[in-house]
Structure formats: C-alpha cells, structure tokens
Design a protein around this motif. Structure first.
Motif: not given
Length: 155
Positions: A25-26, A29, A37, A73-75, A119, A122, A124
């Motif tokens: 989940e992202t 985004t 980052w 939350t990034a992911y 990841v 996604g 990242f």
C-alpha cells in the motif's frame, strides 16, 4: 550403532513453499515521491504453526514493514510466506525449535525477496532486509514464556 538409528528415525522434508498473502500500500502517493526521502522503517515478524495432520505442519512467517517519512506513511508492505513441512521422529523438546526457528529460517529468504520486489515495483528505493537470527528470537520467546507461566504453549 544406536545413535545412527536415532538419526535415521528423524525425518524432515519441505513439502511446499508458497506465498499465502501479500499486500503493498502507498497511501500518500504521488506526494510522497516529491518529499525529501528520509525514511523511518518499522519491521515486525510473526510466526504461526498449524498442525495439518500427524507429522505434517504449515508454518507461516508474516513480515510487516511500515516506512514513514516524518508523520507520512510512504508505504506498507506485508508478506505472509508459508510452507508445509513433514517432520517425524522429533521429541517435544526438539519440535519447538524446529517450528519456531528452523522452519521460519527457511521461509525468510522468500519473504525477503517478495518484499524487495514489491517495494521496487512500487517506485521506491530497494529495501533489503538484514538476516534474522531466528534461534535468538525463539530463545527469547521461550524465556518470556517461562517468566509468564500459563500464557500458552510453544509450537
């Protein structure tokens, strides 16, 4: 000669290794891609054992990673890697370490690879999880169970 007989009686085999569940989940985004980052990684492990039939067990290893940048939350990635293992000839004292350490140690590289792949796909930077000392985690669990009697059994 008796020692050789004991070793022959113990049987271990991997019947199947599979991904039971996975999630990526992202929630923030595309905004998270434009932020600086500076990730904070939260890493959680859990194992579960199901006795399928005599001498046949499903062991699952659930790995949950939450990565945040600040309060955002990034992911979130979660992989439940499982395996079916046949074990025979092990006594009760040996079954705990087999289920709580040996089998999860076999499953971890598969979960690690799935997480890294999810990841990266996604968008990242690659996330490579460090090896886990399941022997130490199992020993810690046994110690906690001994300090809090009546809270459950190991397996």
């Amino acid at each position: 000669m008796a020692e050789d007989t004991n070793n022959v009686e113990k049987q271990f085999s991997i019947q199947k290794i599979y991904t039971k569940d996975l999630s990526f989940e992202t929630p923030n985004t595309p905004a998270v891609f434009t932020a600086k980052w500076e990730p904070a990684v939260d890493f959680n492990l859990a194992t579960n054992v199901n006795n399928l039939e005599p001498n046949l067990f499903e062991v699952s290893l659930k790995v949950t990673i939450t990565v945040k940048c600040g309060d955002v939350t990034a992911y979130l990635v979660e992989v439940n890697q499982a395996g079916i293992f046949a074990l025979g000839g092990f006594n009760d004292q040996e079954m705990g370490p087999m289920m709580g350490s040996f089998c999860p140690n076999i499953l971890f590289p598969y979960a690690r690879e799935a997480i890294s792949d999810l990841v990266t796909r996604g968008g990242f930077p690659q996330l490579l999880l460090a090896p886990v000392n399941f022997d130490a985690l199992y020993a810690q669990h046994v110690q906690q169970m001994q300090q809090a009697p009546g809270t459950g059994t190991l397996n």
